[in-house]
Design a protein around this motif. Sequence first.
Motif, PDB file in Angstrom:
ATOM      1  N   HIS A   7       0.833  -1.209   0.000  1.00  0.00           N
ATOM      2  CA  HIS A   7       0.000   0.000   0.000  1.00  0.00           C
ATOM      3  C   HIS A   7       0.858   1.245   0.000  1.00  0.00           C
ATOM      4  CE1 HIS A   7       0.526  -0.761   4.430  1.00  0.00           C
ATOM      5  NE2 HIS A   7       0.675   0.551   4.475  1.00  0.00           N
ATOM      6  N   ASN A  36      -5.626   1.466  15.387  1.00  0.00           N
ATOM      7  CA  ASN A  36      -4.418   0.835  15.926  1.00  0.00           C
ATOM      8  C   ASN A  36      -3.840   1.795  16.961  1.00  0.00           C
ATOM      9  OD1 ASN A  36      -1.690  -0.016  16.340  1.00  0.00           O
ATOM     10  ND2 ASN A  36      -1.643  -1.011  14.332  1.00  0.00           N
ATOM     11  N   VAL A  41      -3.225   5.515  15.142  1.00  0.00           N
ATOM     12  CA  VAL A  41      -3.971   5.839  13.919  1.00  0.00           C
ATOM     13  C   VAL A  41      -5.347   5.188  13.860  1.00  0.00           C
ATOM     14  CG1 VAL A  41      -1.940   6.139  12.456  1.00  0.00           C
ATOM     15  CG2 VAL A  41      -2.991   3.888  12.604  1.00  0.00           C
ATOM     16  N   GLN A  58      -3.693   3.423   1.703  1.00  0.00           N
ATOM     17  CA  GLN A  58      -4.064   3.367   3.119  1.00  0.00           C
ATOM     18  C   GLN A  58      -4.212   4.803   3.628  1.00  0.00           C
ATOM     19  OE1 GLN A  58      -0.931   2.343   5.924  1.00  0.00           O
ATOM     20  NE2 GLN A  58      -2.313   0.999   7.044  1.00  0.00           N
ATOM     21  N   LEU A  60      -4.593   7.382   6.563  1.00  0.00           N
ATOM     22  CA  LEU A  60      -4.128   7.364   7.957  1.00  0.00           C
ATOM     23  C   LEU A  60      -4.512   8.665   8.646  1.00  0.00           C
ATOM     24  CD1 LEU A  60      -0.546   6.158   6.995  1.00  0.00           C
ATOM     25  CD2 LEU A  60      -2.102   4.823   8.433  1.00  0.00           C
ATOM     26  N   LYS A  71       2.089  14.422  13.929  1.00  0.00           N
ATOM     27  CA  LYS A  71       3.353  15.131  13.742  1.00  0.00           C
ATOM     28  C   LYS A  71       3.618  15.386  12.253  1.00  0.00           C
ATOM     29  CE  LYS A  71       7.942  15.058  15.774  1.00  0.00           C
ATOM     30  NZ  LYS A  71       8.991  14.299  16.461  1.00  0.00           N
ATOM     31  N   ARG A  75       3.899  19.018  10.285  1.00  0.00           N
ATOM     32  CA  ARG A  75       5.126  19.411   9.590  1.00  0.00           C
ATOM     33  C   ARG A  75       4.925  19.553   8.080  1.00  0.00           C
ATOM     34  NH1 ARG A  75      10.209  16.654  11.898  1.00  0.00           N
ATOM     35  NH2 ARG A  75       8.962  14.810  11.498  1.00  0.00           N
ATOM     36  N   LEU A 105      13.127   0.876  12.458  1.00  0.00           N
ATOM     37  CA  LEU A 105      12.612   1.649  13.587  1.00  0.00           C
ATOM     38  C   LEU A 105      12.393   0.795  14.829  1.00  0.00           C
ATOM     39  CD1 LEU A 105      10.123   4.187  11.975  1.00  0.00           C
ATOM     40  CD2 LEU A 105      12.527   4.486  12.567  1.00  0.00           C
ATOM     41  N   TYR A 106      12.072  -0.498  14.649  1.00  0.00           N
ATOM     42  CA  TYR A 106      11.793  -1.347  15.799  1.00  0.00           C
ATOM     43  C   TYR A 106      12.787  -2.509  15.831  1.00  0.00           C
ATOM     44  CZ  TYR A 106       7.275   0.989  14.946  1.00  0.00           C
ATOM     45  OH  TYR A 106       6.291   1.894  14.697  1.00  0.00           O
ATOM     46  N   THR A 113      -1.982  -3.476  10.218  1.00  0.00           N
ATOM     47  CA  THR A 113      -3.335  -3.741   9.708  1.00  0.00           C
ATOM     48  C   THR A 113      -3.706  -5.212   9.674  1.00  0.00           C
ATOM     49  OG1 THR A 113      -2.942  -1.936   8.203  1.00  0.00           O
ATOM     50  CG2 THR A 113      -4.848  -3.306   7.733  1.00  0.00           C
ATOM     51  N   ILE A 118       4.742  -5.731  11.126  1.00  0.00           N
ATOM     52  CA  ILE A 118       5.321  -4.612  10.381  1.00  0.00           C
ATOM     53  C   ILE A 118       6.604  -4.078  11.028  1.00  0.00           C
ATOM     54  CG2 ILE A 118       3.085  -3.876   9.460  1.00  0.00           C
ATOM     55  CD1 ILE A 118       3.052  -1.601  11.546  1.00  0.00           C
ATOM     56  N   PHE A 120       9.641  -0.626   9.954  1.00  0.00           N
ATOM     57  CA  PHE A 120       9.857   0.511   9.072  1.00  0.00           C
ATOM     58  C   PHE A 120      11.341   0.797   8.917  1.00  0.00           C
ATOM     59  CE2 PHE A 120       5.717   1.237  11.035  1.00  0.00           C
ATOM     60  CZ  PHE A 120       4.933   1.795  10.030  1.00  0.00           C
ATOM     61  N   HIS A 122      13.938   3.880   8.488  1.00  0.00           N
ATOM     62  CA  HIS A 122      13.926   5.328   8.738  1.00  0.00           C
ATOM     63  C   HIS A 122      14.011   6.088   7.414  1.00  0.00           C
ATOM     64  CE1 HIS A 122      14.747   9.315  10.284  1.00  0.00           C
ATOM     65  NE2 HIS A 122      14.416   8.874  11.493  1.00  0.00           N
ATOM     66  N   GLY A 128      14.492   9.786   1.906  1.00  0.00           N
ATOM     67  CA  GLY A 128      13.348  10.635   2.247  1.00  0.00           C
ATOM     68  C   GLY A 128      12.010   9.941   2.174  1.00  0.00           C
TER      69      GLY A 128
HETATM   70  C1  MC0 Z   1       9.550  12.284   9.256  1.00  0.00           C
HETATM   71  N1  MC0 Z   1      10.371  12.563   8.223  1.00  0.00           N
HETATM   72  C2  MC0 Z   1       9.877  11.985   7.119  1.00  0.00           C
HETATM   73  C3  MC0 Z   1       8.693  11.325   7.536  1.00  0.00           C
HETATM   74  N2  MC0 Z   1       8.529  11.535   8.863  1.00  0.00           N
HETATM   75  N3  MC0 Z   1      10.304  11.936   5.851  1.00  0.00           N
HETATM   76  C4  MC0 Z   1       9.565  11.254   4.957  1.00  0.00           C
HETATM   77  N4  MC0 Z   1       8.422  10.600   5.295  1.00  0.00           N
HETATM   78  C5  MC0 Z   1       7.956  10.619   6.550  1.00  0.00           C
HETATM   79  N5  MC0 Z   1       6.842   9.973   6.871  1.00  0.00           N
HETATM   80  C6  MC0 Z   1      11.600  13.343   8.268  1.00  0.00           C
HETATM   81  C7  MC0 Z   1      11.340  14.711   8.869  1.00  0.00           C
HETATM   82  O1  MC0 Z   1      10.905  15.623   7.906  1.00  0.00           O
HETATM   83  C8  MC0 Z   1      12.680  15.062   9.432  1.00  0.00           C
HETATM   84  O2  MC0 Z   1      13.524  15.510   8.406  1.00  0.00           O
HETATM   85  C9  MC0 Z   1      13.196  13.725   9.935  1.00  0.00           C
HETATM   86  O3  MC0 Z   1      12.514  12.733   9.168  1.00  0.00           O
HETATM   87  C10 MC0 Z   1      12.840  13.591  11.403  1.00  0.00           C
HETATM   88  O4  MC0 Z   1      13.250  12.419  11.886  1.00  0.00           O
HETATM   89  P1  MC0 Z   1      13.057  12.052  13.455  1.00  0.00           P
HETATM   90  O5  MC0 Z   1      13.122  13.297  14.290  1.00  0.00           O
HETATM   91  O6  MC0 Z   1      13.950  10.914  13.739  1.00  0.00           O
HETATM   92  O7  MC0 Z   1      11.617  11.509  13.560  1.00  0.00           O
HETATM   93  P2  MC0 Z   1      10.139  12.059  13.690  1.00  0.00           P
HETATM   94  O8  MC0 Z   1       9.806  12.320  15.125  1.00  0.00           O
HETATM   95  O9  MC0 Z   1       9.811  13.090  12.701  1.00  0.00           O
HETATM   96  O10 MC0 Z   1       9.356  10.743  13.290  1.00  0.00           O
HETATM   97  C11 MC0 Z   1       9.551  10.153  12.029  1.00  0.00           C
HETATM   98  C12 MC0 Z   1       9.413   8.631  12.165  1.00  0.00           C
HETATM   99  C13 MC0 Z   1       8.031   8.365  12.814  1.00  0.00           C
HETATM  100  C14 MC0 Z   1       9.493   8.051  10.763  1.00  0.00           C
HETATM  101  C15 MC0 Z   1      10.528   8.075  13.032  1.00  0.00           C
HETATM  102  O11 MC0 Z   1       7.005   8.946  12.025  1.00  0.00           O
HETATM  103  C16 MC0 Z   1       7.726   6.922  12.994  1.00  0.00           C
HETATM  104  O12 MC0 Z   1       8.116   6.307  13.996  1.00  0.00           O
HETATM  105  N6  MC0 Z   1       7.026   6.304  12.028  1.00  0.00           N
HETATM  106  C17 MC0 Z   1       6.713   4.881  12.038  1.00  0.00           C
HETATM  107  C18 MC0 Z   1       5.329   4.628  12.525  1.00  0.00           C
HETATM  108  C19 MC0 Z   1       4.277   5.307  11.712  1.00  0.00           C
HETATM  109  O13 MC0 Z   1       4.545   6.093  10.791  1.00  0.00           O
HETATM  110  N7  MC0 Z   1       3.010   5.034  12.074  1.00  0.00           N
HETATM  111  C20 MC0 Z   1       1.843   5.563  11.397  1.00  0.00           C
HETATM  112  C21 MC0 Z   1       1.426   4.658  10.338  1.00  0.00           C
HETATM  113  P3  MC0 Z   1      14.471  16.781   8.587  1.00  0.00           P
HETATM  114  O14 MC0 Z   1      15.153  16.916   7.260  1.00  0.00           O
HETATM  115  O15 MC0 Z   1      13.557  17.908   8.941  1.00  0.00           O
HETATM  116  O16 MC0 Z   1      15.379  16.381   9.707  1.00  0.00           O
HETATM  117  S1  MC0 Z   1       0.694   3.180  11.030  1.00  0.00           S
HETATM  118  C22 MC0 Z   1       0.731   2.005   9.831  1.00  0.00           C
HETATM  119  O17 MC0 Z   1       1.241   2.266   8.788  1.00  0.00           O
HETATM  120  C23 MC0 Z   1       0.112   0.635  10.158  1.00  0.00           C
HETATM  121  C24 MC0 Z   1      -1.208   0.747  10.835  1.00  0.00           C
HETATM  122  C25 MC0 Z   1       0.039  -0.320   8.981  1.00  0.00           C
HETATM  123  O18 MC0 Z   1       0.308   0.033   7.816  1.00  0.00           O
HETATM  124  O19 MC0 Z   1      -0.305  -1.481   9.224  1.00  0.00           O
END
Ligand code: MC0
Length: 144
Positions: A7, A36, A41, A58, A60, A71, A75, A105-106, A113, A118, A120, A122, A128
């Motif tokens: 997805h 979840n 989400v 998907q 969200l 967050k 942003r 990440l984990y 889902t 799952i 991820f 970084h 990016g």
């Molecule tokens: C943050 N950044 C991203 C981003 N999120 N870049 C691209 N795509 C994204 N989604 C960039 C920011 O702009 C920033 O860049 C830098 O990453 C910040 O990194 P950080 O400070 O380490 O982290 P945070 O606090 O911004 O968090 C980002 C992170 C977080 C990916 C670690 O969102 C996370 O843990 N995600 C995994 C869980 C998740 O997304 N859950 C929701 C979907 P600069 O250049 O400004 O430094 S749940 C899901 O998907 C499930 C239900 C499923 O499919 O089954």
Amino acid sequence: GLRRIDHVGVAVADLDVAIEFYERVFGMRCVHVEENTEQGVREAMMSVGPDPAGGCVQLLAPLTPESAIAKFLERSGPGVQQVAYTVDDVAATSEELRSRGMRLLYPSARTGTGGSRINFVHPKDAGGVLVELVEPPAPARDER
Ligand code: MC0
């Protein structure tokens, strides 16, 4: 390894409004809605074509102001938040990607889902793009 696109995840402020939009404008079908709490989400799987195995969008929406999606919306605004790939074995693929220098990440897989497992990559390690790995619940959604 990776099998196919599972997805594309899109961050939205209001899930019901987004579902209606994707149905009405793109003719997609909502095949699953789930909350979840671990991921913070409420999400909806929108089948692009008749068969969800052919790929989904998907939607969200954030459950809490501290959640990853809240967050992201703050942003970047609404839009593509992640690209998710189907894998046979999330632990094995995570290990393979770690060995190629990616930060996962984990330490071990969490629940996604429909009981999927799952993890991820970084986004800073993947050009990016927040990359999600999805191991479907058994029996596998795709046994080809
Ligand atoms: C943050 N950044 C991203 C981003 N999120 N870049 C691209 N795509 C994204 N989604 C960039 C920011 O702009 C920033 O860049 C830098 O990453 C910040 O990194 P950080 O400070 O380490 O982290 P945070 O606090 O911004 O968090 C980002 C992170 C977080 C990916 C670690 O969102 C996370 O843990 N995600 C995994 C869980 C998740 O997304 N859950 C929701 C979907 P600069 O250049 O400004 O430094 S749940 C899901 O998907 C499930 C239900 C499923 O499919 O089954």
